[in-house]
Design a protein around this motif. Structure first.
Motif, short mmCIF file in Angstrom:
data_model
loop_
_atom_site.label_atom_id
_atom_site.label_comp_id
_atom_site.label_asym_id
_atom_site.label_seq_id
_atom_site.Cartn_x
_atom_site.Cartn_y
_atom_site.Cartn_z
N ARG A 75 0.74 -1.33 0.05
CA ARG A 75 -0.09 -0.18 -0.06
C ARG A 75 0.88 1.47 0.01
O ARG A 75 0.64 2.23 -0.53
CB ARG A 75 -1.01 0.04 1.16
CG ARG A 75 -2.20 -1.18 1.01
CD ARG A 75 -2.87 -0.74 2.09
NE ARG A 75 -4.26 -1.95 1.84
CZ ARG A 75 -4.71 -2.77 2.70
NH1 ARG A 75 -4.66 -2.34 4.43
NH2 ARG A 75 -5.70 -3.62 2.57
N LEU A 76 2.00 1.32 0.62
CA LEU A 76 2.95 2.41 0.89
C LEU A 76 3.36 2.64 -0.57
O LEU A 76 3.61 3.87 -1.22
CB LEU A 76 3.89 2.01 1.74
CG LEU A 76 3.27 2.59 3.21
CD1 LEU A 76 4.53 1.91 4.11
CD2 LEU A 76 2.97 3.77 3.77
N TRP A 77 3.91 1.56 -1.17
CA TRP A 77 4.41 1.55 -2.60
C TRP A 77 3.54 2.30 -3.46
O TRP A 77 3.77 3.12 -4.33
CB TRP A 77 4.90 0.22 -3.12
CG TRP A 77 5.73 0.34 -4.51
CD1 TRP A 77 6.80 0.44 -4.51
CD2 TRP A 77 5.22 0.31 -5.77
NE1 TRP A 77 7.22 0.45 -5.96
CE2 TRP A 77 5.92 0.17 -6.53
CE3 TRP A 77 3.71 0.38 -6.27
CZ2 TRP A 77 5.82 0.46 -7.96
CZ3 TRP A 77 3.33 0.36 -7.36
CH2 TRP A 77 4.57 0.40 -8.36
N CYS A 78 2.24 1.74 -3.42
CA CYS A 78 1.08 2.40 -4.46
C CYS A 78 0.88 3.72 -4.07
O CYS A 78 0.54 4.41 -5.23
CB CYS A 78 0.03 1.39 -4.07
SG CYS A 78 -0.09 -0.16 -4.80
N ARG A 79 0.90 3.81 -2.78
CA ARG A 79 0.46 5.54 -2.66
C ARG A 79 1.83 6.33 -3.16
O ARG A 79 1.73 7.49 -3.60
CB ARG A 79 0.33 5.86 -1.10
CG ARG A 79 -0.79 5.36 -0.52
CD ARG A 79 -1.13 5.75 0.86
NE ARG A 79 -2.46 4.94 1.54
CZ ARG A 79 -2.51 4.53 2.77
NH1 ARG A 79 -1.60 4.48 3.57
NH2 ARG A 79 -3.62 3.92 2.93
N GLU A 80 3.05 5.98 -2.95
CA GLU A 80 3.88 6.73 -3.37
C GLU A 80 3.96 6.83 -4.71
O GLU A 80 4.56 8.02 -5.66
CB GLU A 80 5.35 6.07 -2.84
CG GLU A 80 6.40 6.67 -3.32
CD GLU A 80 7.72 6.05 -2.59
OE1 GLU A 80 8.72 5.23 -3.61
OE2 GLU A 80 7.97 6.11 -1.47
N GLY A 82 1.34 6.60 -6.70
CA GLY A 82 -0.01 6.80 -7.42
C GLY A 82 -0.64 5.89 -8.21
O GLY A 82 -1.51 5.97 -8.91
N ARG A 83 -0.62 4.41 -7.53
CA ARG A 83 -1.36 3.51 -8.01
C ARG A 83 -2.37 3.01 -7.22
O ARG A 83 -2.51 3.44 -5.97
CB ARG A 83 -0.46 2.36 -8.13
CG ARG A 83 0.79 2.48 -9.15
CD ARG A 83 0.53 2.43 -10.51
NE ARG A 83 -0.26 1.19 -11.03
CZ ARG A 83 0.72 0.27 -11.49
NH1 ARG A 83 1.90 0.48 -11.94
NH2 ARG A 83 -0.23 -0.67 -11.94
N ASP A 84 -3.44 2.40 -7.79
CA ASP A 84 -4.58 2.01 -6.85
C ASP A 84 -4.20 0.82 -6.01
O ASP A 84 -4.03 -0.51 -6.21
CB ASP A 84 -5.53 1.48 -7.81
CG ASP A 84 -7.13 0.77 -7.11
OD1 ASP A 84 -6.89 1.17 -6.08
OD2 ASP A 84 -7.91 0.54 -8.03
N TRP A 85 -4.29 1.10 -4.63
CA TRP A 85 -3.71 0.08 -3.60
C TRP A 85 -4.69 -0.63 -3.19
O TRP A 85 -4.61 -1.87 -2.59
CB TRP A 85 -2.86 0.83 -2.44
CG TRP A 85 -4.06 1.75 -1.66
CD1 TRP A 85 -4.06 3.24 -2.06
CD2 TRP A 85 -4.78 1.55 -0.72
NE1 TRP A 85 -5.02 3.67 -1.25
CE2 TRP A 85 -5.32 2.79 -0.21
CE3 TRP A 85 -5.07 0.35 -0.06
CZ2 TRP A 85 -6.30 2.76 0.91
CZ3 TRP A 85 -5.99 0.47 1.16
CH2 TRP A 85 -6.57 1.56 1.56
N GLU A 86 -6.38 -0.15 -3.54
CA GLU A 86 -7.06 -1.17 -3.08
C GLU A 86 -7.43 -2.37 -3.81
O GLU A 86 -8.00 -3.34 -3.20
CB GLU A 86 -8.46 -0.21 -3.25
CG GLU A 86 -8.57 0.80 -2.00
CD GLU A 86 -9.70 1.54 -1.99
OE1 GLU A 86 -10.92 1.35 -2.79
OE2 GLU A 86 -9.75 2.64 -1.62
#
Length: 113
Positions: A75-80, A82-86
């Motif tokens: 989730r942290l990687w996705c947020r960093e 801008g990817r859909d972490w859900e």
């Protein structure tokens, strides 16, 4: 042995249609061995490599605590990025590299989502 296993895992995932986005991504909370894209879905991949089964199957080393940490890291990687972490998922690639033998590679998909 860990680096050799990660090389094998990355090649295996790519042969099976996944794109490796990043390897050995680190932050203050830990490390993801591989981050991949599987048809638009982000996948955090934990790679476990052993020379044999004397200490159990490599996948057995990924328990609930480790899975929880992998979820947070993905989730942290996705947020960093801008990817859909859900929609992200966690996979495990277990590799047995017997001395002088052929590697056995097993891919466990969506072990935790």
């Amino acid at each position: 042995m860990g680096a050799a296993g990660e090389d094998l895992a990355a090649a295996f995932l790519e042969r099976h249609g996944m794109a490796v986005l990043e390897r050995n991504w680190r932050c203050a909370r830990g490390e993801l061995d591989i981050v991949a894209d599987d048809a638009g879905q982000v996948v955090g991949v934990e790679v476990k490599t052993r020379a044999g089964l004397g200490y159990g199957h490599p996948a057995e080393a990924v328990g609930p605590e480790k899975l929880g940490r992998l979820c947070v890291l993905t989730r942290l990687w996705c947020r960093e990025r801008g990817r859909d972490w859900e929609r992200a998922r966690i996979d495990v690639v277990a590799i047995v590299l017997p001395p002088g033998g052929h590697p056995l590679i097993e891919h466990y998909r969506a072990v935790e989502s």
